[in-house]
Design a protein around this motif. Structure first.
Motif, PDB file in Angstrom:
ATOM      1  N   THR A  60      -5.912   3.838  -7.846  1.00  0.00           N
ATOM      2  CA  THR A  60      -6.452   2.813  -6.378  1.00  0.00           C
ATOM      3  C   THR A  60      -7.674   2.623  -6.526  1.00  0.00           C
ATOM      4  OG1 THR A  60      -4.961   4.126  -5.606  1.00  0.00           O
ATOM      5  CG2 THR A  60      -5.762   3.162  -4.611  1.00  0.00           C
ATOM      6  N   GLU A 115      -4.540  -2.259  -3.922  1.00  0.00           N
ATOM      7  CA  GLU A 115      -4.784  -3.047  -4.699  1.00  0.00           C
ATOM      8  C   GLU A 115      -5.094  -2.118  -6.014  1.00  0.00           C
ATOM      9  OE1 GLU A 115      -8.930  -5.316  -6.344  1.00  0.00           O
ATOM     10  OE2 GLU A 115      -9.049  -4.954  -4.712  1.00  0.00           O
ATOM     11  N   LYS A 175       0.735  -1.159   0.390  1.00  0.00           N
ATOM     12  CA  LYS A 175       0.145  -0.047  -0.099  1.00  0.00           C
ATOM     13  C   LYS A 175       1.293   0.576   0.107  1.00  0.00           C
ATOM     14  CE  LYS A 175      -1.158  -0.152   4.984  1.00  0.00           C
ATOM     15  NZ  LYS A 175      -2.086  -0.446   6.067  1.00  0.00           N
ATOM     16  N   ASP A 212      -8.073  -0.422  -3.924  1.00  0.00           N
ATOM     17  CA  ASP A 212      -9.015   0.423  -2.718  1.00  0.00           C
ATOM     18  C   ASP A 212      -7.314   0.026  -1.979  1.00  0.00           C
ATOM     19  OD1 ASP A 212      -8.926  -0.893   0.322  1.00  0.00           O
ATOM     20  OD2 ASP A 212      -9.941  -2.621   0.001  1.00  0.00           O
ATOM     21  N   SER A 213      -7.181   1.436  -1.733  1.00  0.00           N
ATOM     22  CA  SER A 213      -5.811   1.390  -0.724  1.00  0.00           C
ATOM     23  C   SER A 213      -5.607   1.410   0.144  1.00  0.00           C
ATOM     24  CB  SER A 213      -6.049   3.697  -0.471  1.00  0.00           C
ATOM     25  OG  SER A 213      -6.599   3.488   0.539  1.00  0.00           O
ATOM     26  N   ARG A 214      -6.788   0.570   0.604  1.00  0.00           N
ATOM     27  CA  ARG A 214      -5.775   0.001   2.529  1.00  0.00           C
ATOM     28  C   ARG A 214      -5.620  -1.848   1.842  1.00  0.00           C
ATOM     29  NH1 ARG A 214     -10.639   0.659   6.374  1.00  0.00           N
ATOM     30  NH2 ARG A 214      -9.817   2.743   6.591  1.00  0.00           N
TER      31      ARG A 214
END
Length: 69
Positions: free
Chosen positions: A35, A42, A14, A37-39
């Motif tokens: 982006t 992905e 990340k 899913d930044s957490r």
């Protein structure tokens, strides 16, 4: 993802999402990084059918672990 759709989904650390985008900016017109899913780290790379393999090679040669989905 698929060459026909010209999309590559991948997981990167990340903290390397911005760096990955910066690398693709340096390879002008090969792909555009978004982006998902930044957490989870992905990302989605939009490219063309002509540049798909080049975009995949760039990802595979980044200096950190990457998983192409």
């Amino acid at each position: 993802m698929s060459k026909e759709q010209c999309l590559i989904r991948a997981i990167v650390p990340k903290e390397k999402i911005g760096f990955t985008g910066w690398i693709f900016e340096g390879y002008e017109h090969v792909g555009l990084v978004s982006t998902i899913d930044s957490r989870a780290g992905e990302i989605l790379i939009r490219t063309t059918s002509d540049l798909y393999e080049q975009a995949e090679k760039i990802l595979q040669n980044l200096p950190f672990q990457i998983e192409i989905l």
